[in-house]
Design a protein around this motif. Structure first.
Motif, PDB file in Angstrom:
ATOM      1  N   ARG A 261      79.665  48.375 -33.347  1.00 46.12           N
ATOM      2  CA  ARG A 261      80.312  48.939 -32.363  1.00 46.12           C
ATOM      3  C   ARG A 261      81.345  50.130 -32.649  1.00 46.12           C
ATOM      4  O   ARG A 261      81.826  50.840 -31.709  1.00 46.12           O
ATOM      5  N   TYR A 262      81.532  50.206 -33.969  1.00 47.99           N
ATOM      6  CA  TYR A 262      82.398  51.314 -34.498  1.00 47.99           C
ATOM      7  C   TYR A 262      81.502  52.210 -35.476  1.00 47.99           C
ATOM      8  O   TYR A 262      82.316  53.175 -36.149  1.00 47.99           O
ATOM      9  N   GLU A 294      85.419  57.016 -22.275  1.00 52.54           N
ATOM     10  CA  GLU A 294      84.479  55.731 -22.043  1.00 52.54           C
ATOM     11  C   GLU A 294      84.295  55.078 -23.403  1.00 52.54           C
ATOM     12  O   GLU A 294      83.833  53.570 -23.089  1.00 52.54           O
ATOM     13  N   GLN A 295      84.354  55.465 -24.497  1.00 52.34           N
ATOM     14  CA  GLN A 295      84.383  54.807 -25.790  1.00 52.34           C
ATOM     15  C   GLN A 295      85.428  53.831 -25.839  1.00 52.34           C
ATOM     16  O   GLN A 295      85.120  52.543 -26.300  1.00 52.34           O
ATOM     17  N   ASN A 297      87.119  52.447 -23.444  1.00 52.73           N
ATOM     18  CA  ASN A 297      86.758  51.562 -22.369  1.00 52.73           C
ATOM     19  C   ASN A 297      85.912  50.109 -22.922  1.00 52.73           C
ATOM     20  O   ASN A 297      85.827  49.348 -21.944  1.00 52.73           O
ATOM     21  N   GLU A 298      85.122  50.545 -23.970  1.00 54.07           N
ATOM     22  CA  GLU A 298      84.151  49.448 -24.631  1.00 54.07           C
ATOM     23  C   GLU A 298      85.082  48.186 -25.050  1.00 54.07           C
ATOM     24  O   GLU A 298      84.410  47.147 -25.262  1.00 54.07           O
ATOM     25  N   PHE A 299      86.295  48.427 -25.436  1.00 47.17           N
ATOM     26  CA  PHE A 299      87.318  47.553 -25.981  1.00 47.17           C
ATOM     27  C   PHE A 299      87.951  46.840 -24.779  1.00 47.17           C
ATOM     28  O   PHE A 299      88.717  47.612 -24.186  1.00 47.17           O
ATOM     29  N   SER A 300      88.358  45.633 -24.874  1.00 48.25           N
ATOM     30  CA  SER A 300      89.290  45.155 -23.993  1.00 48.25           C
ATOM     31  C   SER A 300      90.461  44.914 -24.619  1.00 48.25           C
ATOM     32  O   SER A 300      90.770  44.892 -25.888  1.00 48.25           O
ATOM     33  N   ASN A 498      74.925  61.902 -23.216  1.00 46.32           N
ATOM     34  CA  ASN A 498      75.800  61.196 -24.279  1.00 46.32           C
ATOM     35  C   ASN A 498      75.295  61.461 -25.788  1.00 46.32           C
ATOM     36  O   ASN A 498      75.914  61.890 -26.697  1.00 46.32           O
ATOM     37  N   ASN A 509      80.051  57.249 -33.417  1.00 42.10           N
ATOM     38  CA  ASN A 509      79.089  56.092 -32.775  1.00 42.10           C
ATOM     39  C   ASN A 509      77.959  56.902 -32.230  1.00 42.10           C
ATOM     40  O   ASN A 509      77.257  56.086 -31.501  1.00 42.10           O
TER      41      ASN A 509
END
Length: 537
Positions: A261-262, A294-295, A297-300, A498, A509
């Motif tokens: 993810r990172y 956008e990136q 927002n991939e984390f909560s 992207n 990423n």
């Protein structure tokens, strides 16, 4: 919502309003200033087609009706200084997907506090009206060609709102022509780590279990090593500390986080677990630092470092700089000198600011007219390529290349801290027109710039003062030199997918982007880079 949060929000709005007025009024009262020069060019560009139409009318069609008319530069400045921009409405708005427009966000944390009648709304309205009335007076004096009176009104406005304007204390302004007086001392967190822990062991006598205390602070300290990697700590400014803190507040918990993810390469081999952790910290830091919305927002929010844990990070930050001051390794402690509270923002995943076009155009015009100045080429490269500060300052003569298949001149970025940061970026046609290639030839066999990334970052203080740039934009995002990168990403986002964006700007990423540059790719990238323009009407 606390009173201090509301006050801070109002102060942000007032800061944006007053700096906008002062910036334009400066062009009225100081006609030879760099601001006036840039605004004159902006006016000239805006009325270019009408001016041509008027010329043709007078020469060839004097019987036609009506005659094309345009505002004089003086009239244009009066209109600009009194422009009725709704700072509050825009701050309470959110973008409508894929339209470029905004609408009021009724779920905004501050929305209910600014619905009439409320104390907050009345206070903001009162302060804003003082600024607007001053702007009207300045414009009226300008319309009457009374520069002295306009200056009196401007000085009064600046006096009333001095705390919201750039000052010598808040920016440590250095003259454009002044050379750096002392080289950095090469003080790095990794070099003082052992002494730091020993100092805390001796001084924290009230701590019952020091090893537990050290364990809590160690992870934050290791990430600070990554955050300030390569930068001597005696050069760190309060703005950089605030910027680093804003990134820290966005960090997810590393434990149990999927490395993919990172962008961490799980196939990489390490001598020991400490080396592996150090690389994970480095990869995660650069991913979050460079992430777009956008990136992020991939984390909560539950995945982020907890608020209580961030308190330990704040302690580690403050203790490290207190130790540096105690050992006289730094002249002053920016955290103490500027009273930095290192607050945890309400919206921790908000993006960093992109450079507003109006401010960007002023900076680009200034640097274009002063390419002989020490930092001008470096700033222009950032503004017209989206490259990172350290990527620009690390450029060598050999990094300016010509693509063999297309003949496109490029920056070959090879010093990035992630493999995806190594890439080719076409050189904007404006740089070439300004004589950048001649500048490069004068640096044959050596680096292009004789200053560090931190010095380039600090130079933004000159622009902040010269062009009255507020600390934050209307959404509370801090405006720094790095904001150019986010402005570029925002502009090219409209024309690239992207994969191409990641390839061009070097996002961490970039797992799917191919490493092969096709002829079509290079031409697309060149067209995209050349489309970057902060002066579009």
């Amino acid at each position: 919502m606390s009173k201090s949060d509301i006050d801070e929000f109002i102060e942000m709005l007032i800061s944006n309003h007053v700096n906008d007025v002062v910036r334009t009024a400066k062009a009225i009262t100081e006609p030879l200033s760099t601001t006036a020069s840039s605004y004159f060019k902006q006016w000239y560009r805006e009325i270019d087609s009408i001016r041509t139409a008027q010329h043709n009318y007078d020469k060839y069609e004097p019987w036609a009706f009506p005659r094309p008319e345009f505002s004089s530069y003086s009239q244009w400045l009066s209109q600009k200084v009194t422009y009725n921009y709704d700072y509050l409405r825009n701050a309470l708005s959110e973008p409508i997907s894929n339209t470029g427009e905004y609408e009021i966000d009724q779920d905004h944390d501050h929305y209910t506090y600014f619905q009439f009648p409320t104390l907050e709304n009345e206070r903001y309205g009162h302060l804003s009206s003082i600024i607007s009335n001053a702007a009207e007076k300045i414009a009226k004096a300008n319309d009457n060609n009374n520069t002295m009176l306009a200056k009196m009104h401007l000085d009064s406005l600046k006096s009333n709102f001095a705390e919201f304007l750039p000052s010598e204390k808040s920016t440590k302004i250095v003259s454009e022509n002044q050379e750096d007086t002392a080289p950095p001392k090469n003080i790095f967190l990794e070099d003082i780590e052992e002494d730091f822990w020993e100092h805390l062991r001796k001084t924290k006598t009230d701590v019952k279990d020091f090893e537990y205390y050290k364990t809590n602070l160690n992870a934050p300290y290791q990430m600070l090593i990554v955050a300030f990697a390569g930068q001597s700590l005696d050069t760190v400014t309060h703005e950089e500390i605030e910027d680093v803190w804003s990134i820290i507040c966005k960090l997810p918990k590393l434990r149990n986080l999927d490395p993919k993810r990172y962008g961490f390469d799980i196939r990489e081999k390490f001598a020991n677990n400490d080396d592996k952790k150090a690389r994970q910290h480095q990869t995660l830091w650069h991913y979050i630092r460079d992430a777009d919305q956008e990136q992020l927002n991939e984390f909560s929010v539950p995945e982020l470092i907890t608020t209580s844990r961030l308190s330990d990070w704040r302690v580690a930050f403050k203790e490290a700089f207190q130790f540096l001051k105690y050992k006289q390794l730094i002249k002053s402690n920016p955290i103490v000198e500027y009273g930095l509270s290192l607050k945890i923002p309400k919206n921790r995943l908000q993006p960093r600011a992109k450079m507003p076009d109006d401010i960007a155009s002023l900076i680009v015009d200034y640097c274009s007219d002063n390419t002989h100045k020490k930092y001008s080429w470096a700033v222009l490269i950032m503004a017209l390529s989206g490259m990172r500060n350290e990527e620009v300052t690390n450029l060598h003569y050999d990094d300016i290349i010509t693509d063999p298949d297309t003949g496109i001149k490029c920056f070959y970025v090879r010093t990035g801290k992630t493999i995806n940061a190594q890439r080719r970026v076409p050189i904007h046609h404006k740089l070439i027109e300004l004589g950048f290639i001649d500048f490069v030839e004068s640096k044959a066999g050596t680096v292009l710039f004789d200053f560090e990334s931190s010095q380039l970052t600090n130079h933004f203080n000159f622009f902040r003062s010269e062009f009255n740039i507020p600390q934050c934009d209307q959404w509370g995002h801090k405006i720094t030199l790095y904001s150019f990168r986010h402005a570029v990403i925002d502009k090219i986002n409209k024309s690239l997918n992207n994969e191409h964006i990641y390839h061009l700007v070097g996002h961490s990423n970039n797992n799917t982007a191919t490493k092969n540059y096709t002829t079509a790719d290079m031409k697309l990238y060149e067209d995209t880079i050349n489309s970057i323009d902060y002066h579009k009407l």
